[in-house]
Design a protein around this motif. Sequence first.
Motif: not given
Length: 411
Positions: A282, A286, A333, A335, A337, A339, A341-343
Motif C-alpha cells: 500500500r 496506510e 475501496e 476493505d 481492515s 484501509r 484495498s490493493c490490487h
Amino acid sequence: MGRKIEYDTTMTELNLSIAAKCLHCQSPRCVASCPLQNRIPEILSFLKEGKEEEAAKLLYAQNPFPELTAPLCDHDRQCRGNCVLNAKGNPVDFPSVEKEIASTYPRPLATKPKNGKSIALVGAGPANLSLGYYLLQEGYEVAYFEKEKGIGGAIRSGIPALRFHKSPLFKIQEDLEKMGAVFHFQVTIGVDKTVEELQREFDDVVLGIGAEKENLASLATGDGVESGLVFLRRLNLEKGRYLNEYRALKSDHFVWGGGNVALDCARLAKRLLGKATIIYRRSEAEMPASKEEIEAAKKEGIRFLFLENIQNVKRDKNGKLAEIETIQMELGEVDASGRPSCHEIPGSVSTRPCTHLILCLGEKPTFETLKVDPNALPKHVYLNGDCAYGAKNIAKAIASGRELAKTISAK
C-alpha cells in the motif's frame, strides 16, 4: 511487604511546562485512545499543583511499567496524536512526563499478606509481567516459566537497541522478585513441563506466550529467505554468531512488510549491514508502523518501495535466493481492515537481484508446543496478551494483564 517509597526529587521544569499545556477536556481523547486508559489530565493536574507523589501513584495504578510504554507506545496514534492541541501541531507530550515519572519515582512494591493462592505464568512478556505485578500486590504466590534467558518476550528478543535499551527489564525483574515473584528461565512448557503438571502444582495457570507464528506467504525459509522475528532475534541476542554471515551476502536487504517489525528489521539491517529496502503493497499513509519509526527510517537512508508487492522468488542452482519478482499495486475501496484495498496492475512485473529477503507479514499465536486448545481451555487456565487476541501493542498487553488480574482476584 515491599519497600517504603522515599520521594526526594522533583519533576523537571520541562515536564511542568508540558503539564501546564493540558486543556483538561471534558471528554479527553487522549484517555479514550490509550489502551491503558491512563488518567492523563488528572496526572497533569497533580503535577501543576506540585503534588508529584499523587501524580506518580495515579500513573502506576493504571500502568506499572511506564519505562516501557514511554519509548515503545505508538503515541502518534494514541495519546499525543489524539490531543486536541495536535490540530495546531503542538500536542501535550505525555510520554515525556511518563518517562520522567518512571525515572524519578520508584514503582510501588507494597503487597498484602499472602492469601494462600498460587499462580503459574507461562511467558514473561509485558502482559504476564503486568498480571504478576497486580497479583503480587494482592498476596498471590507468583511463579514465571519463561523459555528464554530473561524477561521481556518480544521486547527483549525483537526490538533492537536503537529503539529500546534493555536495562529497564532488569529493574522490572528485580522489583517483581522483591515483591515475591519466582522466575524459572529456559523452561519450555510443553517440552520441559506440561500445562497439566502446572495445573496440579498451582491454583491457576496463565498462558502469555505472545504471537510468534509468522506469516511466511507460503515461502520456504532458508538460503536467503527468513522471517523478521528470526532476523531480529539473531542480531539482538546472537549478533556475534550471525553478523559476518549476513555481511557476506553483500547485497541490498529487502524487507517485505509495513509494520513495526518491518521497520525494526530495516533499520537494523541499514545500521549493521549497509543497505535496506522496504517493500510495502500500500502507500505510506496506510503503513501500520508508527510515524516516528517511518520518519526515523527515512532519515537513516532506508529506501521505500510503496505500492509494490512480491509475487515470486527465484533461487539459483544451489537453492540460494537470487532474485525477487515484484508487481505494481493500486489502491481500491476500503476493505475490512479499514484501509484501502490493493490490487495488482497487470503487466507491471519487475525482477530485482536479491540475496536476502526478510518476511514481516504479521504474526499470530500458536499453541502447538503447549498442546492445548485455546478455544476449549481447562478450568483455571487463562490466556493473556497477544496469544489471547493477536499481536497488538505494548499498552494493550499491559492493560490485558491488569484486567485479567481483576478477573482472577475476584473469584
